[in-house]
Write a protein that holds these residues in place. Structure first.
Motif, mmCIF file in Angstrom:
data_model
loop_
_atom_site.group_PDB
_atom_site.id
_atom_site.type_symbol
_atom_site.label_atom_id
_atom_site.label_comp_id
_atom_site.label_asym_id
_atom_site.label_seq_id
_atom_site.Cartn_x
_atom_site.Cartn_y
_atom_site.Cartn_z
ATOM 1 N N GLY A 51 52.996 24.785 -11.705
ATOM 2 C CA GLY A 51 53.470 25.432 -10.498
ATOM 3 C C GLY A 51 54.883 24.982 -10.215
ATOM 4 O O GLY A 51 55.345 23.983 -10.776
ATOM 5 N N PRO A 52 55.585 25.712 -9.321
ATOM 6 C CA PRO A 52 56.986 25.387 -9.063
ATOM 7 C C PRO A 52 57.164 24.027 -8.404
ATOM 8 O O PRO A 52 56.212 23.461 -7.846
ATOM 9 C CB PRO A 52 57.457 26.511 -8.131
ATOM 10 N N SER A 53 58.374 23.521 -8.471
ATOM 11 C CA SER A 53 58.718 22.243 -7.857
ATOM 12 C C SER A 53 58.336 22.251 -6.380
ATOM 13 O O SER A 53 58.619 23.214 -5.671
ATOM 14 C CB SER A 53 60.233 22.050 -8.016
ATOM 15 N N GLY A 54 57.659 21.203 -5.932
ATOM 16 C CA GLY A 54 57.306 21.074 -4.519
ATOM 17 C C GLY A 54 55.978 21.717 -4.149
ATOM 18 O O GLY A 54 55.574 21.679 -2.984
ATOM 19 N N ALA A 230 44.926 30.019 -9.593
ATOM 20 C CA ALA A 230 44.017 30.351 -10.698
ATOM 21 C C ALA A 230 43.489 29.083 -11.332
ATOM 22 O O ALA A 230 44.186 28.062 -11.380
ATOM 23 C CB ALA A 230 44.746 31.195 -11.740
ATOM 24 N N ASP A 231 42.240 29.156 -11.816
ATOM 25 C CA ASP A 231 41.577 28.036 -12.490
ATOM 26 C C ASP A 231 40.851 28.670 -13.682
ATOM 27 O O ASP A 231 39.701 29.052 -13.579
ATOM 28 C CB ASP A 231 40.599 27.376 -11.494
ATOM 29 N N GLU A 232 41.592 28.856 -14.798
ATOM 30 C CA GLU A 232 41.062 29.648 -15.916
ATOM 31 C C GLU A 232 41.632 29.156 -17.235
ATOM 32 O O GLU A 232 42.551 28.333 -17.252
ATOM 33 C CB GLU A 232 41.488 31.121 -15.745
ATOM 34 N N LEU A 237 43.217 34.186 -18.161
ATOM 35 C CA LEU A 237 44.233 34.468 -17.143
ATOM 36 C C LEU A 237 45.060 35.697 -17.517
ATOM 37 O O LEU A 237 45.300 36.586 -16.686
ATOM 38 C CB LEU A 237 45.139 33.241 -17.006
ATOM 39 N N ARG A 238 45.473 35.747 -18.797
ATOM 40 C CA ARG A 238 46.259 36.906 -19.239
ATOM 41 C C ARG A 238 45.417 38.177 -19.153
ATOM 42 O O ARG A 238 45.889 39.225 -18.717
ATOM 43 C CB ARG A 238 46.752 36.696 -20.671
ATOM 44 N N ASP A 248 54.124 35.616 -16.717
ATOM 45 C CA ASP A 248 53.951 36.930 -16.060
ATOM 46 C C ASP A 248 52.688 36.924 -15.199
ATOM 47 O O ASP A 248 52.667 37.503 -14.110
ATOM 48 C CB ASP A 248 53.855 38.053 -17.104
ATOM 49 N N ALA A 249 51.634 36.265 -15.705
ATOM 50 C CA ALA A 249 50.384 36.195 -14.933
ATOM 51 C C ALA A 249 50.628 35.469 -13.614
ATOM 52 O O ALA A 249 50.165 35.901 -12.549
ATOM 53 C CB ALA A 249 49.313 35.467 -15.742
ATOM 54 N N PHE A 250 51.374 34.366 -13.686
ATOM 55 C CA PHE A 250 51.675 33.590 -12.478
ATOM 56 C C PHE A 250 52.436 34.477 -11.476
ATOM 57 O O PHE A 250 52.078 34.532 -10.292
ATOM 58 C CB PHE A 250 52.507 32.358 -12.851
#
Ligand SMILES: Nc1ncnc2c1ncn2[C@@H]1O[C@H](COP(=O)(O)OP(=O)(O)OP(=O)(O)O)[C@@H](O)[C@H]1O
Length: 268
Positions: A51-54, A230-232, A237-238, A248-250
């Motif tokens: 995930g992104p910073s922070g 998501a937890d996959e 996930l794709r 892209d999924a994110f």
């Protein structure tokens, strides 16, 4: 004293999850930075925390290793509540800042931590073996007698990883371990992670803000703003998002979450 039991012999080996969280909420200061999280981390696999910073990755890792304050909800680690004293020797944790003594050599750093983990004259031979194994694991044999202060940033990170490997931990929690590594070291480190999972049954939780790392994980926890999107597995996930890459999924999940919250706002 015999070697510590392998993961398969521990009393709670029947538990399929190394980490299990339900309604996990964490405050930092007065701010809620993790919101009612529910997820599991399966044993013997590599789970990427992306995930992104922070977004709260380090806070979540600190909660799992038991060093984070103001944690509520359920958080079980290797069959015990997070922070339980018996978990200390069963978890290896590497923070973003390498924690090594610059004025000691690589081997002296490891000897020092090995003596804390497994003290006494009777354990000297076992300590020597474990230190040699950890140095080999992180591929620092040729630098074993170099001062840590004279190593590159990536090499110092690997000394920290070697320290975490010393007690043969069942769970390794690694906070952005590949930042700043060149492509060869990056590949070698991921090979080591897979080797640890496949041959020693180690569970690895590896954080990153680089989505490319996702493809190397067995499972993914995608985070944003203190929530799990998501937890996959990467494949699932794709497929579920109809995208080609995890990145892209994110982005798809972020857009969907934003649209959902706009709908909620407009119906209030
Ligand atoms: N001491 C603190 N008091 C209040 N908020 C804090 C404190 N430390 C961190 N935070 C906030 O908690 C949130 C989560 O931080 P955290 O370090 O867990 O994120 P992260 O995903 O690991 O980020 P990075 O990838 O940059 O390391 C951030 O929004 C940060 O600003």
């Amino acid at each position: 004293m015999p070697d510590p039991p392998s993961p398969s012999l521990t009393t709670d080996s029947h538990t399929a999850s190394a980490v299990q969280a339900d309604d996990l909420t964490v405050l930092r200061g007065t701010r809620t930075v993790l919101h009612h999280l529910r997820f599991t981390v399966p044993r013997g696999q590599i789970t990427g925390l992306l995930g992104p910073s922070g977004c709260g990755k380090s806070t979540l890792m600190r909660s799992i290793v038991g060093t984070q304050a103001k944690v509520t909800g359920t958080l079980n680690v290797l069959g015990r509540p997070a922070g339980h004293p018996t978990l200390r020797s069963r978890i290896g944790y590497v923070t973003q800042a390498p924690s090594v003594f610059d004025d000691l050599t690589v081997r002296q750093n490891l000897d020092y931590f090995a003596a804390i983990l497994d003290p006494g004259r009777g354990a000297a031979e076992r300590r020597r073996r474990h230190v040699a194994q950890a140095i080999t694991d992180v591929d620092l044999t040729s630098h074993a007698d170099a001062l840590a202060g004279n190593l590159s940033g990536g090499q110092r990170n690997r000394v920290s990883l070697a320290v975490a490997l010393l007690g043969a931990p069942e769970l390794l929690v690694l906070d952005e371990p590949t930042v700043g590594l060149d492509p060869v070291l990056h590949r070698d480190l991921w090979n080591l992670f897979h080797h640890l999972a496949a041959t020693r049954g180690v569970t690895l939780l590896v954080s990153s803000h680089v989505m490319d790392e996702a493809e190397r994980c067995h499972r993914l926890l995608l985070m944003r703003e203190g929530e799990i999107l998501a937890d996959e597995t990467p494949d699932a996930l794709r497929t579920s998002t109809g995208t080609e890459t995890v990145e892209d999924a994110f982005l798809r999940l972020v857009d969907e979450a934003a649209a959902e919250s706009r709908t909620k706002e407009s119906t209030r």
